[in-house]
Structures are given as structure tokens and as C-alpha cells.
Design a protein around this motif. Structure first.
Motif, mmCIF file in Angstrom:
data_model
loop_
_atom_site.group_PDB
_atom_site.id
_atom_site.type_symbol
_atom_site.label_atom_id
_atom_site.label_comp_id
_atom_site.label_asym_id
_atom_site.label_seq_id
_atom_site.Cartn_x
_atom_site.Cartn_y
_atom_site.Cartn_z
ATOM 1 N N HIS A 8 77.862 25.175 39.547
ATOM 2 C CA HIS A 8 76.889 25.975 38.796
ATOM 3 C C HIS A 8 77.601 26.886 37.786
ATOM 4 O O HIS A 8 77.185 26.970 36.625
ATOM 5 C CB HIS A 8 76.033 26.796 39.758
ATOM 6 C CG HIS A 8 75.010 27.633 39.073
ATOM 7 N ND1 HIS A 8 73.896 27.077 38.482
ATOM 8 C CD2 HIS A 8 74.933 28.970 38.852
ATOM 9 C CE1 HIS A 8 73.176 28.049 37.924
ATOM 10 N NE2 HIS A 8 73.783 29.204 38.145
ATOM 11 N N SER B 28 77.396 18.798 36.160
ATOM 12 C CA SER B 28 75.973 18.611 36.415
ATOM 13 C C SER B 28 75.753 17.615 37.552
ATOM 14 O O SER B 28 74.864 17.798 38.390
ATOM 15 C CB SER B 28 75.281 18.126 35.142
ATOM 16 O OG SER B 28 73.912 17.967 35.351
ATOM 17 N N GLN C 131 76.428 19.545 40.674
ATOM 18 C CA GLN C 131 75.414 20.580 40.860
ATOM 19 C C GLN C 131 74.110 19.973 41.384
ATOM 20 O O GLN C 131 73.364 20.618 42.109
ATOM 21 C CB GLN C 131 75.158 21.308 39.539
ATOM 22 C CG GLN C 131 74.120 22.398 39.638
ATOM 23 C CD GLN C 131 73.905 23.092 38.311
ATOM 24 O OE1 GLN C 131 74.787 23.168 37.486
ATOM 25 N NE2 GLN C 131 72.712 23.605 38.111
ATOM 26 N N ASN C 132 73.847 18.746 41.015
ATOM 27 C CA ASN C 132 72.606 18.064 41.398
ATOM 28 C C ASN C 132 72.821 17.084 42.549
ATOM 29 O O ASN C 132 72.269 15.985 42.551
ATOM 30 C CB ASN C 132 72.012 17.363 40.182
ATOM 31 C CG ASN C 132 71.482 18.352 39.179
ATOM 32 O OD1 ASN C 132 70.433 18.949 39.402
ATOM 33 N ND2 ASN C 132 72.216 18.563 38.104
ATOM 34 N N GLN C 133 73.604 17.495 43.517
ATOM 35 C CA GLN C 133 73.841 16.709 44.734
ATOM 36 C C GLN C 133 74.276 15.275 44.432
ATOM 37 O O GLN C 133 73.775 14.318 45.032
ATOM 38 C CB GLN C 133 72.609 16.705 45.652
ATOM 39 C CG GLN C 133 72.300 18.027 46.299
ATOM 40 C CD GLN C 133 71.684 19.036 45.347
ATOM 41 O OE1 GLN C 133 70.824 18.705 44.543
ATOM 42 N NE2 GLN C 133 72.147 20.274 45.422
ATOM 43 N N ASN D 91 73.853 13.349 41.864
ATOM 44 C CA ASN D 91 72.831 12.514 41.241
ATOM 45 C C ASN D 91 73.350 12.058 39.876
ATOM 46 O O ASN D 91 73.527 12.866 38.971
ATOM 47 C CB ASN D 91 71.530 13.305 41.084
ATOM 48 C CG ASN D 91 70.425 12.493 40.462
ATOM 49 O OD1 ASN D 91 70.625 11.392 39.983
ATOM 50 N ND2 ASN D 91 69.235 13.061 40.472
ATOM 51 N N ALA E 285 71.983 13.130 36.423
ATOM 52 C CA ALA E 285 72.336 14.430 35.855
ATOM 53 C C ALA E 285 73.423 14.306 34.784
ATOM 54 O O ALA E 285 73.566 15.188 33.936
ATOM 55 C CB ALA E 285 72.788 15.376 36.964
#
Length: 84
Positions: A16, A46, A49-51, A53, A56
Motif C-alpha cells: 500500500h 498493485s 496489494q490486491n491479494q 490478483n 490489478a
């Protein structure tokens, strides 16, 4: 220097913070030669940050591939062409 700071946060699992640094850098820099690298790492940050994914990555890497197609960082992000 800002990319290095972002990388340090990314290595500490603080994606983040890394993405905030990179987005600020991307939006404010006059150093056009550093933008492809910043876009590449913003995509990676990103992603984390987006598990983890992969979707992202798309906004950052798509811009990287469209704006800097011959850059070495775009070549590293070339796997995105399979997803598009």
C-alpha cells in the motif's frame, strides 16, 4: 530515489505504501526515462496489494505497453499481452 523507496516498502510487504509512492512519482515526475520502471513496479505493488490478483496489474502495465512498447520494462510486462 523514489522508486528505490517504493521497492524497500514492497520488500517489507507494505505494498500500500509502495503504490502511494509510485503513483505520486508517476503523476509528478519530469523524468520520462524513469516512468516505464515506475509503471512496472506500480503494477507489481498493485498485484500484491490486491491479494495477488493479476487483474490489478492491468492499468499500470497496459499504460506501460502502450506508451513505452520498446522499453525493457515493457518487455518484462509482455506477458500481459496474453491476458488482453
Amino acid at each position: 530515489m523514489e522508486i528505490g523507496r517504493a521497492m524497500a516498502f514492497l520488500r517489507k510487504a507494505q505494498a500500500h505504501t509502495a503504490i502511494k509512492i509510485l503513483e505520486t512519482f508517476i503523476g509528478n515526475t519530469d523524468n520520462k526515462s524513469s516512468l516505464p520502471e515506475a509503471l512496472y513496479w506500480a503494477g507489481v505493488a498493485s498485484y500484491f496489494q490486491n491479494q495477488r490478483n493479476a487483474e490489478a496489474l492491468v492499468p499500470y502495465w497496459q499504460k506501460l505497453l502502450s506508451d513505452y512498447p520498446e522499453n525493457v520494462w515493457a518487455q518484462r510486462a509482455d506477458c500481459l499481452n496474453v491476458m488482453i
